[in-house]
Design a protein around this motif. Structure first.
Motif, PDB file in Angstrom:
ATOM      1  N   PRO A  15      58.823  43.380  46.278  1.00  0.00           N
ATOM      2  CA  PRO A  15      57.486  43.717  45.750  1.00  0.00           C
ATOM      3  C   PRO A  15      56.719  44.678  46.653  1.00  0.00           C
ATOM      4  O   PRO A  15      56.045  45.593  46.163  1.00  0.00           O
ATOM      5  N   ALA A  16      56.818  44.486  47.990  1.00  0.00           N
ATOM      6  CA  ALA A  16      56.097  45.379  48.902  1.00  0.00           C
ATOM      7  C   ALA A  16      56.652  46.791  48.842  1.00  0.00           C
ATOM      8  O   ALA A  16      55.907  47.776  48.898  1.00  0.00           O
ATOM      9  N   ALA A  17      57.987  46.925  48.732  1.00  0.00           N
ATOM     10  CA  ALA A  17      58.587  48.255  48.651  1.00  0.00           C
ATOM     11  C   ALA A  17      58.217  48.954  47.361  1.00  0.00           C
ATOM     12  O   ALA A  17      58.005  50.177  47.343  1.00  0.00           O
ATOM     13  N   ALA A  18      58.113  48.199  46.254  1.00  0.00           N
ATOM     14  CA  ALA A  18      57.732  48.810  44.987  1.00  0.00           C
ATOM     15  C   ALA A  18      56.254  49.177  44.950  1.00  0.00           C
ATOM     16  O   ALA A  18      55.868  50.190  44.354  1.00  0.00           O
ATOM     17  N   ALA A  19      55.419  48.389  45.619  1.00  0.00           N
ATOM     18  CA  ALA A  19      53.979  48.649  45.603  1.00  0.00           C
ATOM     19  C   ALA A  19      53.588  49.759  46.561  1.00  0.00           C
ATOM     20  O   ALA A  19      52.698  50.574  46.254  1.00  0.00           O
ATOM     21  N   HIS A  20      54.218  49.810  47.730  1.00  0.00           N
ATOM     22  CA  HIS A  20      53.876  50.818  48.745  1.00  0.00           C
ATOM     23  C   HIS A  20      55.173  51.464  49.257  1.00  0.00           C
ATOM     24  O   HIS A  20      55.616  51.191  50.386  1.00  0.00           O
ATOM     25  N   PRO A  21      55.801  52.319  48.471  1.00  0.00           N
ATOM     26  CA  PRO A  21      57.103  52.873  48.873  1.00  0.00           C
ATOM     27  C   PRO A  21      57.034  53.844  50.050  1.00  0.00           C
ATOM     28  O   PRO A  21      58.015  54.007  50.767  1.00  0.00           O
ATOM     29  N   MET A  22      55.891  54.489  50.291  1.00  0.00           N
ATOM     30  CA  MET A  22      55.782  55.477  51.359  1.00  0.00           C
ATOM     31  C   MET A  22      55.185  54.911  52.635  1.00  0.00           C
ATOM     32  O   MET A  22      55.052  55.630  53.623  1.00  0.00           O
ATOM     33  N   SER A  23      54.839  53.645  52.638  1.00  0.00           N
ATOM     34  CA  SER A  23      54.218  53.051  53.815  1.00  0.00           C
ATOM     35  C   SER A  23      55.243  52.835  54.915  1.00  0.00           C
ATOM     36  O   SER A  23      56.383  52.436  54.661  1.00  0.00           O
ATOM     37  N   LEU A  24      54.821  53.104  56.163  1.00  0.00           N
ATOM     38  CA  LEU A  24      55.701  52.901  57.314  1.00  0.00           C
ATOM     39  C   LEU A  24      55.517  51.527  57.951  1.00  0.00           C
ATOM     40  O   LEU A  24      56.208  51.206  58.928  1.00  0.00           O
ATOM     41  N   PHE A  25      54.636  50.713  57.401  1.00  0.00           N
ATOM     42  CA  PHE A  25      54.388  49.390  57.965  1.00  0.00           C
ATOM     43  C   PHE A  25      54.398  48.370  56.823  1.00  0.00           C
ATOM     44  O   PHE A  25      54.081  48.682  55.674  1.00  0.00           O
ATOM     45  N   SER A  26      54.765  47.155  57.173  1.00  0.00           N
ATOM     46  CA  SER A  26      54.811  46.077  56.198  1.00  0.00           C
ATOM     47  C   SER A  26      54.052  44.879  56.742  1.00  0.00           C
ATOM     48  O   SER A  26      54.193  44.526  57.929  1.00  0.00           O
ATOM     49  N   ALA A  27      53.250  44.267  55.868  1.00  0.00           N
ATOM     50  CA  ALA A  27      52.487  43.095  56.294  1.00  0.00           C
ATOM     51  C   ALA A  27      53.390  41.903  56.563  1.00  0.00           C
ATOM     52  O   ALA A  27      53.092  41.059  57.411  1.00  0.00           O
ATOM     53  N   GLU A  28      54.516  41.817  55.856  1.00  0.00           N
ATOM     54  CA  GLU A  28      55.446  40.710  56.028  1.00  0.00           C
ATOM     55  C   GLU A  28      56.862  41.260  56.209  1.00  0.00           C
ATOM     56  O   GLU A  28      57.671  41.270  55.266  1.00  0.00           O
ATOM     57  N   PRO A  29      57.203  41.758  57.395  1.00  0.00           N
ATOM     58  CA  PRO A  29      58.565  42.292  57.603  1.00  0.00           C
ATOM     59  C   PRO A  29      59.616  41.193  57.484  1.00  0.00           C
ATOM     60  O   PRO A  29      59.387  40.046  57.860  1.00  0.00           O
ATOM     61  N   THR A  30      60.771  41.554  56.953  1.00  0.00           N
ATOM     62  CA  THR A  30      61.845  40.605  56.750  1.00  0.00           C
ATOM     63  C   THR A  30      63.189  41.303  56.925  1.00  0.00           C
ATOM     64  O   THR A  30      63.287  42.524  56.741  1.00  0.00           O
ATOM     65  N   VAL A  31      64.192  40.528  57.284  1.00  0.00           N
ATOM     66  CA  VAL A  31      65.556  41.045  57.453  1.00  0.00           C
ATOM     67  C   VAL A  31      66.457  40.551  56.325  1.00  0.00           C
ATOM     68  O   VAL A  31      67.685  40.550  56.467  1.00  0.00           O
ATOM     69  N   GLU A  32      65.860  40.153  55.207  1.00  0.00           N
ATOM     70  CA  GLU A  32      66.639  39.610  54.098  1.00  0.00           C
ATOM     71  C   GLU A  32      67.620  40.633  53.551  1.00  0.00           C
ATOM     72  O   GLU A  32      68.741  40.277  53.127  1.00  0.00           O
ATOM     73  N   ALA A  33      67.260  41.912  53.560  1.00  0.00           N
ATOM     74  CA  ALA A  33      68.178  42.943  53.060  1.00  0.00           C
ATOM     75  C   ALA A  33      69.442  42.997  53.903  1.00  0.00           C
ATOM     76  O   ALA A  33      70.557  43.093  53.364  1.00  0.00           O
ATOM     77  N   TYR A  34      69.308  42.931  55.210  1.00  0.00           N
ATOM     78  CA  TYR A  34      70.476  42.964  56.093  1.00  0.00           C
ATOM     79  C   TYR A  34      71.286  41.676  55.980  1.00  0.00           C
ATOM     80  O   TYR A  34      72.521  41.697  56.093  1.00  0.00           O
ATOM     81  N   ARG A  35      70.621  40.539  55.757  1.00  0.00           N
ATOM     82  CA  ARG A  35      71.328  39.281  55.563  1.00  0.00           C
ATOM     83  C   ARG A  35      72.188  39.333  54.301  1.00  0.00           C
ATOM     84  O   ARG A  35      73.324  38.859  54.291  1.00  0.00           O
TER      85      ARG A  35
END
Length: 308
Positions: free
Chosen positions: A63-83
């Protein structure tokens, strides 16, 4: 003559050149140089921006990537993609990234080793051996370099199908073992080696193979590293050949696997963090290899500049 030129070149770089032969940047006033450096830094940051966005998005949620695709910072960083890429996530379907990585590593190592061996031998034969049809063969080599690879896709598929090599590791590897550009690079370097060195080796009793292996090849280290980097990069990033030589998902490499993933073949939704994390990991080996051997790469590319 070449030694004198190099000595003069050292003198110019060392600051002993006359006032009229100063480096180009030294001829501009200081404010202009500062402005030039700032402009270069701005262009460098602009070039790095897509990679920074890719890195930042890989640590976002969907949801964060779809809402703010150009942002360089995330309020809730996660490593779920790498997992998910490495099969460590128990809440979502994993991606066969390790299989893609294994196929890419295997094919790249074999193709790179074959190209370095065969291209260097073919380059030495064209540069030093005198045999009938040598010039004609070199013309065909230049002609092969001028043919767009996309033109050969259908002929490759038909040949692999005819020889029973379609959808196999043999069909993926064999057509890539020799590269016309690599043969040309090695031929040009071997022609820059003084013939007196080879003649001295023959006087000592060395044959053609012994002279090539023990005398000439160790001298071609910069060109060999250049060829290795180019072969590794080319086979690692190869896409069109693998697309026409394989059909089963078990032979997917990083390029074909990511293409199927991005096109929606492995699930629905945008999944921007997962896709960009996979793309980021696929670019790291080539980037690390290039930066580790950058000085040898540049030296090999400029090998002809030291000839007399």
């Amino acid at each position: 003559m070449a030694v004198a030129d190099r000595v003069e070149g050292r003198g110019v770089r060392g600051g002993n050149a006359p006032a009229g032969e100063r480096p180009v940047l030294g001829r501009f006033p200081r404010p202009a140089r500062v402005a030039g450096y700032l402009a270069l830094c701005a262009f460098a940051l602009l070039y790095l921006l897509p990679f920074l966005i890719q890195l930042a998005t890989s640590f976002k949620t969907d949801p964060a990537a779809a809402a703010h695709p150009m942002s360089l910072f995330s309020a809730e960083p996660t490593v779920e993609a790498y997992r998910r890429l490495f099969g460590l996530s128990g809440t979502a379907e994993s991606v066969p990234f390790l299989r893609w990585l294994g196929n890419s590593a295997f094919v790249t190592v074999v193709v790179t080793s074959g190209r370095v061996a065969f291209d260097s031998m073919a380059g030495y034969a064209l540069a030093r051996l005198r045999f009938p049809g040598r010039r004609t063969l070199f013309v065909f080599l230049l002609a092969a370099m001028s043919v767009p690879p996309v033109v050969l896709l259908i002929p490759k598929f038909l040949v692999l199908k005819e020889f029973g090599m379609f959808d196999s590791y043999g069909g993926m590897i064999t057509p890539l073992l020799v590269d016309a550009g690599g043969v040309f690079i090695m031929k040009q370097f071997f022609e820059s080696v003084p013939r007196e060195i080879e003649e001295a080796a023959r006087i000592d009793g060395a044959g053609v193979l012994r002279t090539f292996w023990s005398v000439v090849l160790p001298m071609s280290r910069p060109s060999l590293i250049t060829l290795t980097v180019l072969s590794f990069q080319g086979s690692w990033n190869e896409f069109t050949h693998f697309l026409v030589s394989t059909q089963s998902s078990r032979y997917d490499t990083l390029t074909t696997g990511l293409a199927h993933f991005v096109s929606g073949g492995l699930g629905g939704g945008t999944q921007y963090p997962l896709k960009l994390a996979a793309a980021l990991l696929s670019t790291l080996p080539v980037a690390v290899l290039f930066f580790c051997f950058q000085r040898y790469f540049v030296r090999g590319a400029n090998a002809d500049s030291v000839k007399e």
